[in-house]
Motif scaffolding. Structure first.
Motif, PDB file in Angstrom:
ATOM      1  N   LYS A  21      75.478  27.157  92.092  1.00  0.00           N
ATOM      2  CA  LYS A  21      75.162  27.523  90.709  1.00  0.00           C
ATOM      3  C   LYS A  21      73.909  28.380  90.612  1.00  0.00           C
ATOM      4  CE  LYS A  21      74.070  25.403  86.222  1.00  0.00           C
ATOM      5  NZ  LYS A  21      73.952  24.110  85.490  1.00  0.00           N
ATOM      6  N   ASN A  22      72.858  27.988  91.331  1.00  0.00           N
ATOM      7  CA  ASN A  22      71.556  28.647  91.163  1.00  0.00           C
ATOM      8  C   ASN A  22      71.143  29.533  92.328  1.00  0.00           C
ATOM      9  OD1 ASN A  22      70.994  27.333  88.637  1.00  0.00           O
ATOM     10  ND2 ASN A  22      70.633  25.458  89.803  1.00  0.00           N
ATOM     11  N   GLY A  23      71.936  29.531  93.422  1.00  0.00           N
ATOM     12  CA  GLY A  23      71.557  30.288  94.599  1.00  0.00           C
ATOM     13  C   GLY A  23      70.678  29.445  95.514  1.00  0.00           C
ATOM     14  N   VAL A  24      70.512  29.906  96.748  1.00  0.00           N
ATOM     15  CA  VAL A  24      69.759  29.158  97.752  1.00  0.00           C
ATOM     16  C   VAL A  24      68.432  29.865  98.009  1.00  0.00           C
ATOM     17  CG1 VAL A  24      69.787  28.199 100.081  1.00  0.00           C
ATOM     18  CG2 VAL A  24      71.943  28.465  98.818  1.00  0.00           C
ATOM     19  N   ASN A  25      67.325  29.170  97.741  1.00  0.00           N
ATOM     20  CA  ASN A  25      66.002  29.726  98.055  1.00  0.00           C
ATOM     21  C   ASN A  25      65.863  29.866  99.568  1.00  0.00           C
ATOM     22  OD1 ASN A  25      64.902  30.183  95.588  1.00  0.00           O
ATOM     23  ND2 ASN A  25      63.721  28.303  95.495  1.00  0.00           N
ATOM     24  N   THR A  26      65.775  31.099 100.062  1.00  0.00           N
ATOM     25  CA  THR A  26      65.767  31.363 101.501  1.00  0.00           C
ATOM     26  C   THR A  26      64.540  32.195 101.850  1.00  0.00           C
ATOM     27  OG1 THR A  26      68.189  31.366 101.472  1.00  0.00           O
ATOM     28  CG2 THR A  26      67.118  32.286 103.428  1.00  0.00           C
ATOM     29  N   VAL A  27      63.624  31.603 102.591  1.00  0.00           N
ATOM     30  CA  VAL A  27      62.367  32.279 102.942  1.00  0.00           C
ATOM     31  C   VAL A  27      62.445  32.800 104.371  1.00  0.00           C
ATOM     32  CG1 VAL A  27      59.901  31.941 103.365  1.00  0.00           C
ATOM     33  CG2 VAL A  27      60.955  30.983 101.316  1.00  0.00           C
ATOM     34  N   ILE A  28      62.043  34.074 104.547  1.00  0.00           N
ATOM     35  CA  ILE A  28      61.908  34.659 105.879  1.00  0.00           C
ATOM     36  C   ILE A  28      60.428  34.585 106.239  1.00  0.00           C
ATOM     37  CG2 ILE A  28      62.259  36.714 107.307  1.00  0.00           C
ATOM     38  CD1 ILE A  28      64.348  37.641 105.267  1.00  0.00           C
ATOM     39  N   ASN A  66      75.146  33.018  96.625  1.00  0.00           N
ATOM     40  CA  ASN A  66      73.947  33.837  96.515  1.00  0.00           C
ATOM     41  C   ASN A  66      72.778  33.186  97.253  1.00  0.00           C
ATOM     42  OD1 ASN A  66      75.007  35.946  95.057  1.00  0.00           O
ATOM     43  ND2 ASN A  66      74.458  35.095  93.067  1.00  0.00           N
ATOM     44  N   PHE A  67      72.136  33.957  98.117  1.00  0.00           N
ATOM     45  CA  PHE A  67      70.926  33.524  98.816  1.00  0.00           C
ATOM     46  C   PHE A  67      69.779  34.382  98.310  1.00  0.00           C
ATOM     47  CE2 PHE A  67      74.411  32.254 101.472  1.00  0.00           C
ATOM     48  CZ  PHE A  67      74.025  31.037 102.007  1.00  0.00           C
ATOM     49  N   ARG A  68      68.773  33.737  97.736  1.00  0.00           N
ATOM     50  CA  ARG A  68      67.607  34.462  97.232  1.00  0.00           C
ATOM     51  C   ARG A  68      66.628  34.639  98.388  1.00  0.00           C
ATOM     52  NH1 ARG A  68      68.335  30.840  93.036  1.00  0.00           N
ATOM     53  NH2 ARG A  68      66.402  29.740  93.473  1.00  0.00           N
ATOM     54  N   LEU A  69      66.721  35.796  99.043  1.00  0.00           N
ATOM     55  CA  LEU A  69      65.890  36.077 100.212  1.00  0.00           C
ATOM     56  C   LEU A  69      64.467  36.422  99.784  1.00  0.00           C
ATOM     57  CD1 LEU A  69      68.276  38.305 102.379  1.00  0.00           C
ATOM     58  CD2 LEU A  69      67.886  35.850 102.564  1.00  0.00           C
ATOM     59  N   ILE A  70      63.499  35.805 100.449  1.00  0.00           N
ATOM     60  CA  ILE A  70      62.086  36.056 100.136  1.00  0.00           C
ATOM     61  C   ILE A  70      61.383  36.450 101.429  1.00  0.00           C
ATOM     62  CG2 ILE A  70      59.989  35.092  99.137  1.00  0.00           C
ATOM     63  CD1 ILE A  70      61.826  32.966  97.784  1.00  0.00           C
ATOM     64  N   MET A 102      53.022  30.221 102.389  1.00  0.00           N
ATOM     65  CA  MET A 102      53.119  28.774 102.584  1.00  0.00           C
ATOM     66  C   MET A 102      53.680  28.094 101.328  1.00  0.00           C
ATOM     67  SD  MET A 102      52.280  28.896 105.630  1.00  0.00           S
ATOM     68  CE  MET A 102      52.580  27.149 105.967  1.00  0.00           C
ATOM     69  N   GLU A 103      53.324  28.607 100.156  1.00  0.00           N
ATOM     70  CA  GLU A 103      53.863  28.059  98.905  1.00  0.00           C
ATOM     71  C   GLU A 103      55.373  28.280  98.827  1.00  0.00           C
ATOM     72  OE1 GLU A 103      51.732  29.923  95.765  1.00  0.00           O
ATOM     73  OE2 GLU A 103      49.829  28.926  96.210  1.00  0.00           O
ATOM     74  N   LYS A 104      55.812  29.500  99.167  1.00  0.00           N
ATOM     75  CA  LYS A 104      57.247  29.820  99.121  1.00  0.00           C
ATOM     76  C   LYS A 104      58.023  28.967 100.126  1.00  0.00           C
ATOM     77  CE  LYS A 104      57.351  33.061  95.961  1.00  0.00           C
ATOM     78  NZ  LYS A 104      58.090  32.848  94.679  1.00  0.00           N
ATOM     79  N   ILE A 105      57.436  28.750 101.301  1.00  0.00           N
ATOM     80  CA  ILE A 105      58.103  27.916 102.307  1.00  0.00           C
ATOM     81  C   ILE A 105      58.301  26.505 101.771  1.00  0.00           C
ATOM     82  CG2 ILE A 105      57.815  26.799 104.558  1.00  0.00           C
ATOM     83  CD1 ILE A 105      56.484  29.397 105.530  1.00  0.00           C
ATOM     84  N   SER A 106      57.278  25.956 101.112  1.00  0.00           N
ATOM     85  CA  SER A 106      57.374  24.586 100.595  1.00  0.00           C
ATOM     86  C   SER A 106      58.426  24.467  99.493  1.00  0.00           C
ATOM     87  CB  SER A 106      56.008  24.132 100.061  1.00  0.00           C
ATOM     88  OG  SER A 106      55.638  24.868  98.905  1.00  0.00           O
ATOM     89  N   GLN A 107      58.747  25.583  98.825  1.00  0.00           N
ATOM     90  CA  GLN A 107      59.727  25.576  97.733  1.00  0.00           C
ATOM     91  C   GLN A 107      61.127  25.955  98.200  1.00  0.00           C
ATOM     92  OE1 GLN A 107      57.983  28.424  95.072  1.00  0.00           O
ATOM     93  NE2 GLN A 107      56.192  27.152  94.622  1.00  0.00           N
ATOM     94  N   LEU A 114      64.157  30.864 107.347  1.00  0.00           N
ATOM     95  CA  LEU A 114      64.505  31.690 108.490  1.00  0.00           C
ATOM     96  C   LEU A 114      63.204  32.002 109.230  1.00  0.00           C
ATOM     97  CD1 LEU A 114      67.003  34.228 106.822  1.00  0.00           C
ATOM     98  CD2 LEU A 114      67.453  31.924 107.707  1.00  0.00           C
ATOM     99  N   TYR A 115      62.948  31.255 110.288  1.00  0.00           N
ATOM    100  CA  TYR A 115      61.729  31.485 111.075  1.00  0.00           C
ATOM    101  C   TYR A 115      62.043  32.527 112.147  1.00  0.00           C
ATOM    102  CZ  TYR A 115      58.222  31.006 114.676  1.00  0.00           C
ATOM    103  OH  TYR A 115      57.262  31.285 115.628  1.00  0.00           O
ATOM    104  N   VAL A 116      61.344  33.663 112.078  1.00  0.00           N
ATOM    105  CA  VAL A 116      61.586  34.785 112.979  1.00  0.00           C
ATOM    106  C   VAL A 116      60.427  34.895 113.965  1.00  0.00           C
ATOM    107  CG1 VAL A 116      62.122  37.244 113.103  1.00  0.00           C
ATOM    108  CG2 VAL A 116      62.706  35.954 111.040  1.00  0.00           C
ATOM    109  N   PHE A 117      60.744  35.025 115.271  1.00  0.00           N
ATOM    110  CA  PHE A 117      59.682  35.259 116.243  1.00  0.00           C
ATOM    111  C   PHE A 117      60.031  36.449 117.129  1.00  0.00           C
ATOM    112  CE2 PHE A 117      62.451  32.316 118.534  1.00  0.00           C
ATOM    113  CZ  PHE A 117      62.452  32.784 119.844  1.00  0.00           C
ATOM    114  N   ASP A 118      59.000  37.082 117.650  1.00  0.00           N
ATOM    115  CA  ASP A 118      59.135  38.237 118.542  1.00  0.00           C
ATOM    116  C   ASP A 118      59.488  37.713 119.931  1.00  0.00           C
ATOM    117  OD1 ASP A 118      58.778  40.387 120.271  1.00  0.00           O
ATOM    118  OD2 ASP A 118      57.080  41.211 119.140  1.00  0.00           O
TER     119      ASP A 118
END
Length: 454
Positions: free
Chosen positions: A217-224, A268-272, A293-298, A303-307
């Motif tokens: 309904k509201n989409g998925v909060n997805t943090v990169i 829908n995925f709300r990419l941040i 850090m605030e966006k991650i907590s919410q 999506l944790y990306v590493f080199d």
């Protein structure tokens, strides 16, 4: 007090100039009021579900040529007489027709009042009425399908079936109270236990479905998130298949969050995209890291990306440990795989859990999208599932479950009157969902969120 005796009017199409505007009337005098300003056939003598061409006139002054749609109650959306006037979409014309009908006795509709009347007149139950708003607000195939399933009564029918079974036992227990002095038992306690177990299992499944239903309904909060230069912005661009974020080899380029919507298979995925996690070198970057850090907590999905070429095992494990949190699903993504040879890829840390990609070369991006989808949707959607998407419904189901647990706890020890009380409480909470039990304040709160004209 909710009024349903007068005739209401509102614009049913979006405000602003357009090709067509539809003005809706509903109430006992809707056809008579429209007929008083309509030049054409006598609308009071026409059959329901018919269209009539003519003009709307204020005295001798013609406002517009229109098509009038007639819906004679109870064969209408509200079960009242309904008239829809399709006119040209000029703001002046629309306002003039509405003012004319207001002058002739109609009242301006409140938000959601047409659907409220449909509920009050038994056309829809409350959960179906709420599904109307969800259907209007749907912005993906999945949210549209879930709302349509609820509007068609899928959720209501399941609740009604549960309610009927509980009512049957409640009536037997009430009968026992009438014969209390006889010490008789009409309601078999073992059968009641079995029924309560079955119902609590179904309700438990509905409660668990809220996580997916809310995501649809509201989409998925997805943090990169990740360290500077891990390729977060490049990944955002690769997922969206467009150059949305600025990409640079200079650490700290992203200092504020960038938000975009990615639709995967109807979800829908709300990419941040966020600022890199590190010790900030200036005040502006420090604010960016704090926002990260605030966006991650919410978030619901991280999506944790590493080199993959640069990070050490110790740093990788430290990042993963610091970012893991209850209620957040984390996908570990090893980026820049195009810079590594096969031997290096085989020895990557956390190879068993990491998703190996190259955001720059768009390598394995489709596989990543599937992983993202799977993280939010744990099972195959068929479009026929009953999913809870409304927080009001969730709370009522949780209270129902608690009441049924009290029934189970006391079934062998408490008297019939206390048992009947707990079953009645469960029935009350179930009835709140469909609106069999409600208050004016609740209805006004629900329907005030609707658009005017619906």
């Amino acid at each position: 007090m909710i009024q349903t005796e007068d005739t209401i009017i509102a614009l049913a199409t979006p405000s602003g100039s357009g090709a067509i505007g539809v003005i809706r009337l509903s109430g006992p005098d809707a056809i008579m009021m429209a007929n008083a300003v309509f030049k054409g056939k006598d609308l009071t003598k026409q059959a329901t579900h018919t269209l009539h061409y003519g003009s709307i006139a204020d005295g001798d002054f013609i406002l517009d040529e229109v098509v009038v749609s007639l819906f004679v109650g109870p064969k209408s959306y509200t079960r009242e007489n309904v008239v829809e006037i399709s006119c040209h979409g000029s703001n002046y014309i629309i306002e003039s027709i509405i003012k004319l009908l207001l002058k002739n006795g109609a009242r301006a509709a409140k938000p959601g009042e047409f659907t409220l009347r449909a509920f009050m007149n038994g056309q829809l139950d409350l959960s179906q009425a709420e599904a109307v708003a969800d259907l209007i607000a749907s912005n993906s195939k999945a949210s549209q399908q879930v709302a349509l399933q609820q509007l068609r009564g899928g959720f209501s029918n399941q609740l009604q079936h549960l309610r009927e079974q509980l009512v049957q036992f409640a009536s037997l227990i009430e009968l026992e109270l009438d014969f209390a002095e006889e010490d008789v038992e009409f309601a078999n306690r073992d059968q009641l236990k079995q029924l309560i177990h079955q119902i609590t299992k179904i309700i438990g499944g509905l409660i668990q479905s809220f996580e997916l239903g809310n995501a649809i309904k509201n989409g998925v909060n997805t943090v990169i998130a990740g360290r500077p230069n891990a390729g977060k912005s490049t990944l955002l661009n690769a997922l969206l298949n467009e150059e949305r974020a600025i990409v640079s080899h200079i650490p700290g380029t992203t200092r504020d969050t960038i938000e975009e919507v990615l639709n995967i298979k109807g979800i829908n995925f709300r990419l941040i995209d966020t600022a890199g996690i590190r010790e900030a070198t200036d005040a502006i970057e420090q604010i960016g890291v704090q926002r990260t850090m605030e966006k991650i907590s919410q978030s619901a999905l991280l999506l944790y990306v590493f080199d993959a070429e640069q990070i050490s095992l110790a740093d990788l494990e430290a990042d993963i440990a610091s970012l893991q949190a209850p209620g957040i699903t984390m996908l570990v993504i090893a980026n820049k795989a195009d810079l590594l040879n096969p031997d290096q890829l085989a020895t990557l840390p956390h190879t068993e859990k990491a998703i190996i990609i190259s955001a720059k070369e768009k390598l394995h991006i489709d596989e990543l999208k599937q992983k993202i989808y799977n993280a939010a949707v744990k099972e195959q959607l068929t479009g026929n599932e009953t999913l809870v998407t409304n927080i009001r419904h969730l709370e009522a189901l949780q209270k129902t479950e608690q009441s049924l647990i009290r029934v189970l706890d006391g079934i062998d020890g408490v008297t019939s009157d206390f048992l009947a009380m707990d079953i009645k409480q469960a029935l009350h909470y179930l009835s709140e969902i469909t609106g069999a039990v409600t208050t004016d304040d609740l209805l006004e709160n629900i329907f005030s969120k609707f658009c005017i004209g619906k």
